[in-house]
Design an enzyme around this catalytic site. Structure first.
Site: not given
Ligand code: GLN
Length: 471
Positions: A73, A148, A172
């Site tokens: 990532k 994400s 994420s």
């Molecule tokens: N979807 C969650 C957010 O928008 C988690 C994001 C993540 O784990 N980086 O914050």
């Protein structure tokens, strides 16, 4: 699609080489360009690295991950490569060093093939928030792969790398794994060094692996886990051999089903798929009991207060002066800051910075941030109480399967609700894995989450590996 076991057999039989493996992944990356899973591909470097590993294989000096190809990532630093975090503000920023996880993977002879697309600064649940275009679900390109770490999940699903590293602050890794149909593990907070991970919310951020099977994820965890002098929050806890403990033995395992996770928000097909797996556990000697995590309703609110507060402070460093994008057409320094941030950040990131600044500001701090910290403690206590009675918890990973692109993009609250089953593990600091668990009537993957006690990834992986082996 190749698991690492398969690749290793082929290598041992002399049917392939590390160079050939890398070439075939590069071919898949080219073929799958429309999925937009990669932001950079290390074509030459990966091939050079593979050639060196092939030599080591021949002389019997190769390390344990020889033959594994990993994508990363784009929020994790790889020396001399760009780390954009999916943001225009870091578009041309090049890492000066390897993150600890990357150094450890390289030392274990894994090949790093490239950097994966993601929601900007890891904020999102659909990978639509990338400044470099959205990522598409391989099974249906009109849909999103979760987020994400959507690029990482797709890279593994579409055979563009053997495994991938993602980051999980509120879900994420687990949520895109569920929506895409691969395995994704969020380790215990502190299990894996965050040195070289660009910070979103430092008290919640974790690096973890994606793979096609639980064993591959266990292998990567074994290599990247463990204390690191460069991250004072990485724990001095011994790292067991996660692969050896995958013994399929679930007799007398105590499984808890938190009743708050099986409420009305849950789609009926997902519930049925989970029920089937729980039945299999029961038939194989596990005891199943309902448990309660009474503060579940407060997880999303608590997460979005604490995560935005930490983000507003972490992202203050992107001011146009030291890093990345700088507006050069401004009359003075203060306008330079304003314009650099206004143009460099996307709308979700700005929304979070504003929310976070608000909850930390004088007059609101006690009502929001301090209150959030107290509720976080109560959520942690809920889990500690539950883990007095059971060894693992089984829950859905996501309330829905992969949704259509654009479906939730205009409604941040709807998007935030994608995280209702995942943020709790980050708030409590516990490990959690998502594994595929059948598909819905549209043929879209369903994910199932196994949560465990702090630093007990071994049990989480063992249960996941058992469930994966049952149809
Ligand atoms: N979807 C969650 C957010 O928008 C988690 C994001 C993540 O784990 N980086 O914050």
């Amino acid at each position: 699609m190749n698991t690492f076991d398969h690749l290793r057999q082929e290598l041992a039989a002399g049917k392939t080489s590390c160079e050939k493996i890398v070439r075939s992944y590069l071919g898949a990356i080219d073929k799958g360009k429309a999925l937009n899973a990669f932001l950079s591909v290390f074509r030459e470097k990966a091939q050079l690295q593979a050639a060196e590993i092939d030599k080591k294989i021949q002389t019997g000096t190769a390390a344990p991950l020889a033959g594994m190809v990993v994508s990363v990532k784009d929020v994790i630093c790889v020396k001399d490569e760009r780390v954009t975090c999916g943001s225009k503000i870091l578009e041309n920023f090049v890492s000066l060093y390897d993150a600890t996880v990357i150094a450890r993977l390289k030392a274990a002879d894994a090949v790093i093939i490239g950097k994966c697309n993601m929601d900007e600064f890891a904020m999102g649940s659909s990978t639509e928030n990338s400044a470099f275009g959205r990522v598409r679900l391989p099974q249906d390109e009109s849909r999103i792969p979760g987020g994400s770490s959507g690029g990482s999940a797709v890279a593994v699903k579409a055979g563009m790398s053997t495994t991938s590293l993602g980051s999980d602050t509120g879900g994420s890794i687990r949520q895109p794994a569920a929506l895409t149909g691969v395995v994704g593990l969020k380790p215990t907070y502190g299990r894996v060094s965050r040195y070289g991970l660009v910070a979103f919310a430092s008290s919640l951020d974790c690096i973890g692996p994606f793979g096609l099977c639980v064993k591959d994820v266990a292998r990567v965890l074994k290599v990247i886990a463990g204390h690191d002098v460069n991250d004072s929050t990485s724990a001095l806890v011994p790292v067991p051999d996660y692969v050896v403990s995958l013994n399929k033995d679930v007799k007398r395992l105590r499984v808890g089903l938190p009743k708050e996770y099986y409420g009305d928000a849950l789609n009926a097909e997902i519930r049925e798929a989970l029920d089937r797996k729980v039945d299999i556990l029961r038939k194989n000697g596990a005891t199943i009991q309902e448990v309660s995590l009474p503060s579940t309703d407060y997880c999303i609110a608590t997460y979005y207060i604490l995560a935005t507060a930490e983000a507003s402070s972490n992202l203050a460093r992107y001011d146009g002066a030291r890093y990345g994008y700088r507006a050069t057409d401004t009359p003075d320094l203060s306008e330079m800051y304003v314009e650099s941030r206004t143009r460099g950040f996307g709308s979700e990131v700005k929304r979070r910075i504003m929310l976070g600044t608000y909850v930390l500001s004088a007059g609101y701090y006690d009502a929001y941030y301090r209150k959030g910290q107290k509720v976080r403690r109560i959520i942690q206590d809920d889990f500690s109480n539950a883990f007095q009675k059971v060894d693992v918890l089984i829950t859905p990973t996501s309330p829905t399967t992969a949704f259509k692109a654009g479906e939730k993009a205009e409604d941040p609250l709807q998007m935030y609700l994608s995280d209702i089953y995942t943020t709790s593990a980050n708030l409590a600091g516990i490990p959690g894995i998502s594994i595929p668990c059948g598909s819905d009537s549209h043929g879209l993957p369903i994910g199932m989450q196994v949560l465990g006690k702090q630093f007990d990834e071994a049990t989480v992986l063992k249960v996941a590996d058992f469930l994966e082996s049952t149809a």
